[in-house]
Write a protein that holds these residues in place. Structure first.
Motif, PDB file in Angstrom:
ATOM      1  N   VAL A  33      -3.207   4.905   7.556  1.00  0.00           N
ATOM      2  CA  VAL A  33      -2.806   3.792   6.696  1.00  0.00           C
ATOM      3  C   VAL A  33      -3.289   4.094   5.282  1.00  0.00           C
ATOM      4  O   VAL A  33      -4.497   4.242   5.041  1.00  0.00           O
ATOM      5  CB  VAL A  33      -3.404   2.459   7.190  1.00  0.00           C
ATOM      6  CG1 VAL A  33      -3.002   1.328   6.251  1.00  0.00           C
ATOM      7  CG2 VAL A  33      -2.962   2.161   8.617  1.00  0.00           C
ATOM      8  N   THR A  34      -2.344   4.211   4.364  1.00  0.00           N
ATOM      9  CA  THR A  34      -2.676   4.500   2.970  1.00  0.00           C
ATOM     10  C   THR A  34      -2.199   3.338   2.111  1.00  0.00           C
ATOM     11  O   THR A  34      -0.998   3.066   2.037  1.00  0.00           O
ATOM     12  CB  THR A  34      -2.009   5.798   2.493  1.00  0.00           C
ATOM     13  OG1 THR A  34      -2.383   6.870   3.359  1.00  0.00           O
ATOM     14  CG2 THR A  34      -2.416   6.123   1.066  1.00  0.00           C
ATOM     15  N   ARG A  35      -3.152   2.650   1.468  1.00  0.00           N
ATOM     16  CA  ARG A  35      -2.815   1.479   0.650  1.00  0.00           C
ATOM     17  C   ARG A  35      -3.203   1.765  -0.797  1.00  0.00           C
ATOM     18  O   ARG A  35      -4.315   2.231  -1.070  1.00  0.00           O
ATOM     19  CB  ARG A  35      -3.532   0.238   1.160  1.00  0.00           C
ATOM     20  CG  ARG A  35      -3.245  -1.025   0.361  1.00  0.00           C
ATOM     21  CD  ARG A  35      -3.873  -2.256   1.002  1.00  0.00           C
ATOM     22  NE  ARG A  35      -3.255  -2.570   2.288  1.00  0.00           N
ATOM     23  CZ  ARG A  35      -3.832  -2.405   3.463  1.00  0.00           C
ATOM     24  NH1 ARG A  35      -5.074  -1.923   3.542  1.00  0.00           N
ATOM     25  NH2 ARG A  35      -3.208  -2.720   4.583  1.00  0.00           N
ATOM     26  N   VAL A  36      -2.281   1.486  -1.721  1.00  0.00           N
ATOM     27  CA  VAL A  36      -2.559   1.684  -3.142  1.00  0.00           C
ATOM     28  C   VAL A  36      -2.194   0.420  -3.897  1.00  0.00           C
ATOM     29  O   VAL A  36      -1.384  -0.394  -3.443  1.00  0.00           O
ATOM     30  CB  VAL A  36      -1.768   2.882  -3.715  1.00  0.00           C
ATOM     31  CG1 VAL A  36      -2.125   4.174  -2.979  1.00  0.00           C
ATOM     32  CG2 VAL A  36      -0.263   2.639  -3.683  1.00  0.00           C
ATOM     33  N   ALA A  37      -2.816   0.261  -5.060  1.00  0.00           N
ATOM     34  CA  ALA A  37      -2.425  -0.833  -5.937  1.00  0.00           C
ATOM     35  C   ALA A  37      -1.026  -0.555  -6.470  1.00  0.00           C
ATOM     36  O   ALA A  37      -0.680   0.591  -6.779  1.00  0.00           O
ATOM     37  CB  ALA A  37      -3.413  -0.956  -7.092  1.00  0.00           C
TER      38      ALA A  37
ATOM     39  N   PRO B 288      -1.248  -6.964  -6.137  1.00  0.00           N
ATOM     40  CA  PRO B 288      -0.123  -6.465  -5.345  1.00  0.00           C
ATOM     41  C   PRO B 288      -0.377  -5.037  -4.871  1.00  0.00           C
ATOM     42  O   PRO B 288      -0.972  -4.234  -5.592  1.00  0.00           O
ATOM     43  CB  PRO B 288       1.057  -6.531  -6.323  1.00  0.00           C
ATOM     44  CG  PRO B 288       0.663  -7.583  -7.310  1.00  0.00           C
ATOM     45  CD  PRO B 288      -0.818  -7.435  -7.474  1.00  0.00           C
ATOM     46  N   THR B 289       0.081  -4.735  -3.657  1.00  0.00           N
ATOM     47  CA  THR B 289      -0.181  -3.424  -3.065  1.00  0.00           C
ATOM     48  C   THR B 289       1.084  -2.847  -2.439  1.00  0.00           C
ATOM     49  O   THR B 289       2.063  -3.560  -2.185  1.00  0.00           O
ATOM     50  CB  THR B 289      -1.259  -3.516  -1.963  1.00  0.00           C
ATOM     51  OG1 THR B 289      -0.810  -4.414  -0.939  1.00  0.00           O
ATOM     52  CG2 THR B 289      -2.583  -3.997  -2.531  1.00  0.00           C
ATOM     53  N   VAL B 290       1.021  -1.548  -2.189  1.00  0.00           N
ATOM     54  CA  VAL B 290       2.035  -0.849  -1.402  1.00  0.00           C
ATOM     55  C   VAL B 290       1.279  -0.029  -0.362  1.00  0.00           C
ATOM     56  O   VAL B 290       0.336   0.689  -0.694  1.00  0.00           O
ATOM     57  CB  VAL B 290       2.914   0.063  -2.276  1.00  0.00           C
ATOM     58  CG1 VAL B 290       3.901   0.845  -1.407  1.00  0.00           C
ATOM     59  CG2 VAL B 290       3.675  -0.764  -3.315  1.00  0.00           C
ATOM     60  N   THR B 291       1.684  -0.158   0.898  1.00  0.00           N
ATOM     61  CA  THR B 291       0.996   0.504   1.999  1.00  0.00           C
ATOM     62  C   THR B 291       1.970   1.389   2.759  1.00  0.00           C
ATOM     63  O   THR B 291       3.103   0.982   3.031  1.00  0.00           O
ATOM     64  CB  THR B 291       0.387  -0.530   2.967  1.00  0.00           C
ATOM     65  OG1 THR B 291      -0.478  -1.402   2.230  1.00  0.00           O
ATOM     66  CG2 THR B 291      -0.404   0.147   4.072  1.00  0.00           C
ATOM     67  N   VAL B 292       1.511   2.592   3.100  1.00  0.00           N
ATOM     68  CA  VAL B 292       2.284   3.507   3.931  1.00  0.00           C
ATOM     69  C   VAL B 292       1.552   3.674   5.254  1.00  0.00           C
ATOM     70  O   VAL B 292       0.369   4.027   5.275  1.00  0.00           O
ATOM     71  CB  VAL B 292       2.463   4.880   3.247  1.00  0.00           C
ATOM     72  CG1 VAL B 292       3.182   5.849   4.183  1.00  0.00           C
ATOM     73  CG2 VAL B 292       3.248   4.731   1.952  1.00  0.00           C
ATOM     74  N   LEU B 293       2.246   3.416   6.349  1.00  0.00           N
ATOM     75  CA  LEU B 293       1.681   3.562   7.694  1.00  0.00           C
ATOM     76  C   LEU B 293       2.425   4.683   8.411  1.00  0.00           C
ATOM     77  O   LEU B 293       3.658   4.734   8.387  1.00  0.00           O
ATOM     78  CB  LEU B 293       1.806   2.262   8.479  1.00  0.00           C
ATOM     79  CG  LEU B 293       1.172   1.019   7.837  1.00  0.00           C
ATOM     80  CD1 LEU B 293       2.205   0.215   7.066  1.00  0.00           C
ATOM     81  CD2 LEU B 293       0.541   0.119   8.896  1.00  0.00           C
TER      82      LEU B 293
ATOM     83  N   ASP C  39       3.964  -5.268  -0.849  1.00  0.00           N
ATOM     84  CA  ASP C  39       3.329  -6.585  -0.774  1.00  0.00           C
ATOM     85  C   ASP C  39       3.086  -7.146  -2.182  1.00  0.00           C
ATOM     86  O   ASP C  39       1.982  -7.030  -2.735  1.00  0.00           O
ATOM     87  CB  ASP C  39       2.005  -6.469  -0.010  1.00  0.00           C
ATOM     88  CG  ASP C  39       1.469  -7.830   0.426  1.00  0.00           C
ATOM     89  OD1 ASP C  39       1.908  -8.845  -0.140  1.00  0.00           O
ATOM     90  OD2 ASP C  39       0.622  -7.867   1.329  1.00  0.00           O
ATOM     91  N   PRO C  40       4.108  -7.783  -2.772  1.00  0.00           N
ATOM     92  CA  PRO C  40       3.952  -8.312  -4.124  1.00  0.00           C
ATOM     93  C   PRO C  40       3.122  -9.585  -4.190  1.00  0.00           C
ATOM     94  O   PRO C  40       2.753 -10.019  -5.290  1.00  0.00           O
ATOM     95  CB  PRO C  40       5.398  -8.578  -4.555  1.00  0.00           C
ATOM     96  CG  PRO C  40       6.111  -8.873  -3.282  1.00  0.00           C
ATOM     97  CD  PRO C  40       5.459  -7.999  -2.237  1.00  0.00           C
TER      98      PRO C  40
END
Length: 207
Positions: free
Chosen positions: A176-180, A160-165, A154-155
């Motif tokens: 759900v793991t979301r990181v910068a 901006p983030t990157v999420t792993v579901l 998600d830029p």
């Protein structure tokens, strides 16, 4: 293994009679003529036809591919960046993820659609026009279709983030793991990879 032939019950033309019109979004999708330069999906019973991605959007999908190349080579998996249709098991709705990882023997619905339950991972790159679908509509769609892992780049989020579901149960991803963007995030099995999301940091133009 081909599960069924993709049927095109009618072809839309200027002469198409109203009684011949498709009754569902899936039937309308099947009746579409070739659409060069466009992509078509059915999300939440809506047929969505949109332009193919911008170079910036496509670059982010290809960066995922590049990061996974050693793993793909080691395990003999296939990967597709925005050029393959996926059929969601159950409702049989077609979607076109920005990136897909699948075994070479992934079952299909018809000739060109990979069945969602045979996939290993899908990824979506959020753009202004797709934000609600990518963030809200598609995760439960993929979870219900049996996709074990979804990666959401998600830029356009702030920051901006990157999420792993992962861990799909009853149509929802339980984990759900979301990181910068710029941090490292674990992509769980069946992928099993620590992804350094700094690879996306130089490509944060609006996709």
């Amino acid at each position: 293994m081909v599960m069924a032939s993709r049927r095109r019950p009618c072809r839309l033309t200027p002469e198409t009679d109203a009684t011949q019109l498709p009754a569902t979004a899936r039937e309308l999708f099947d009746a579409l003529p070739p659409l060069p330069g466009l992509r078509a999906e059915v999300i939440d019973e809506r047929l969505i036809v949109s332009p193919v991605s911008t170079p910036e959007h496509a670059r982010l999908a290809m960066l995922i591919h590049r990061a996974l190349i050693p793993l793909l080579t080691q395990r003999g998996w296939d990967a597709f960046a925005g050029n393959v249709d996926v059929c969601i098991d159950g409702p049989r709705t077609p979607v076109e993820p920005d990136f897909v990882v699948a075994p070479p023997d992934c079952p299909r619905w018809g000739v060109r659609e990979l069945l969602s339950s045979g996939l290993l991972m899908v990824a979506e790159v959020v753009s202004p026009s797709s934000a609600e679908d990518d963030r809200v509509k598609k995760p439960p769609l993929y979870a219900a279709g049996g996709v074990p892992v979804m990666l959401l780049v998600d830029p356009i989020a702030v920051p901006p983030t990157v999420t792993v579901l992962s861990d799909a149960k009853e149509g929802e991803y339980q984990t759900v793991t979301r990181v910068a963007m710029g941090s490292t995030v674990r992509i769980p099995d069946p992928i099993g990879l620590d992804l350094d999301t700094a690879i996306f940091s130089g490509s944060q133009h609006t996709p």
